[in-house]
Scaffold this active site. Sequence first.
Site, PDB file in Angstrom:
ATOM      1  N   LYS A  53     106.216  84.346 -60.497  1.00  0.00           N
ATOM      2  CA  LYS A  53     104.764  84.567 -60.442  1.00  0.00           C
ATOM      3  C   LYS A  53     104.261  85.146 -61.771  1.00  0.00           C
ATOM      4  O   LYS A  53     103.233  84.731 -62.295  1.00  0.00           O
ATOM      5  CB  LYS A  53     104.418  85.493 -59.257  1.00  0.00           C
ATOM      6  CG  LYS A  53     104.655  84.811 -57.913  1.00  0.00           C
ATOM      7  CD  LYS A  53     104.662  85.759 -56.720  1.00  0.00           C
ATOM      8  CE  LYS A  53     105.091  85.003 -55.464  1.00  0.00           C
ATOM      9  NZ  LYS A  53     105.242  85.851 -54.272  1.00  0.00           N
ATOM     10  N   GLN A  97     104.790  91.876 -52.171  1.00  0.00           N
ATOM     11  CA  GLN A  97     105.858  90.926 -51.888  1.00  0.00           C
ATOM     12  C   GLN A  97     106.508  91.226 -50.536  1.00  0.00           C
ATOM     13  O   GLN A  97     106.843  92.372 -50.234  1.00  0.00           O
ATOM     14  CB  GLN A  97     106.901  90.971 -53.030  1.00  0.00           C
ATOM     15  CG  GLN A  97     107.978  89.930 -52.943  1.00  0.00           C
ATOM     16  CD  GLN A  97     107.481  88.495 -53.102  1.00  0.00           C
ATOM     17  OE1 GLN A  97     106.478  88.234 -53.749  1.00  0.00           O
ATOM     18  NE2 GLN A  97     108.182  87.560 -52.488  1.00  0.00           N
ATOM     19  N   ASP A 120      96.977  86.645 -51.195  1.00  0.00           N
ATOM     20  CA  ASP A 120      97.981  86.085 -50.292  1.00  0.00           C
ATOM     21  C   ASP A 120      97.345  85.560 -49.004  1.00  0.00           C
ATOM     22  O   ASP A 120      97.951  84.760 -48.288  1.00  0.00           O
ATOM     23  CB  ASP A 120      98.987  87.179 -49.887  1.00  0.00           C
ATOM     24  CG  ASP A 120     100.314  87.048 -50.591  1.00  0.00           C
ATOM     25  OD1 ASP A 120     100.702  85.915 -50.912  1.00  0.00           O
ATOM     26  OD2 ASP A 120     100.949  88.093 -50.809  1.00  0.00           O
TER      27      ASP A 120
END
Length: 287
Positions: A53, A97, A120
């Site tokens: 990322k 994460q 997200d």
Amino acid sequence: MPAKILDGKKLSEKILEELQEQAMELKQKGIIPCLAVVLAGERPDSRLYVKKKQEACKKIGIESKTVFLPEKVSEKELIKEIEKLNSDNSVHGILVQLPLPMHIKQEKIVNAVSPKKDVDGFSAENLGLVAQGIETFASCTAKGIIRLIESTGIKIMGKNACIINHSIVVGKPLALMLLHRNATVSICHRATKNISDFTKKADILVSAVGKKNFVPAEIVKPGAIVIDAGIFLEGKKVFGDIDFEPVKKIASWIAPVPGGVGPMTVACLMENTIIAAKAFASKKWEK
Ligand code: GUN
């Protein structure tokens, strides 16, 4: 005829090229798009995904910030870090994460991220909006899979879709997005009896289990679009869920691992970050 390959790497590169231009336009207007990634713990797979990322951010001109926290971080401390990022005007997107350390409640954490920065799409607000067909901040993996399916030119409407996964990362948002496009959707998971009853009827089959060869050719409908969203690391080698060569012989399209869903997830994360930065910029200019 063997299946055609859904080349996620190629498609993601096209998306990233367009995003690079948009990042440049934002910069010219004085906004440097910025993604903050929070990583709690030392999982090597999570570290690898975070690295990918960061690399994508660098490639297209998004600034990235990573907050490393120890495995033993408390829920309270983690929320405090997220709140700092929520109120930091130089940060436009926040990603925590997953998976989180066992002692931390996932839903508390994903709901602590400001919905405006929730790139997200895991917060109750953004997942709820996806249920209403508003997909601005939909899960990056689900968005990436939809893009891959749409790139085949085959209409989703009226198709039977089967997803083997029921997480907030893949199964739930993807099921909502496929439903919104009028597919008939089955979601399978570890308690599903006779998974093959569902997979054999699926014109679109998505598997995200993380077990090598979990999907053999015998349980795939001939002519199906097959999307492999599973990741299994064996040393440095990466495998997906689909028994690739035999399934390739009977499917119409197949997204491989690596090079299918993974790069599309990263590209959609970059897209969501640019969307968040643009929304921040237009609010700023309104004032
Ligand atoms: N872990 C596996 N996939 C994802 C993802 O798309 N986002 C986050 N935050 N964690 C993940």
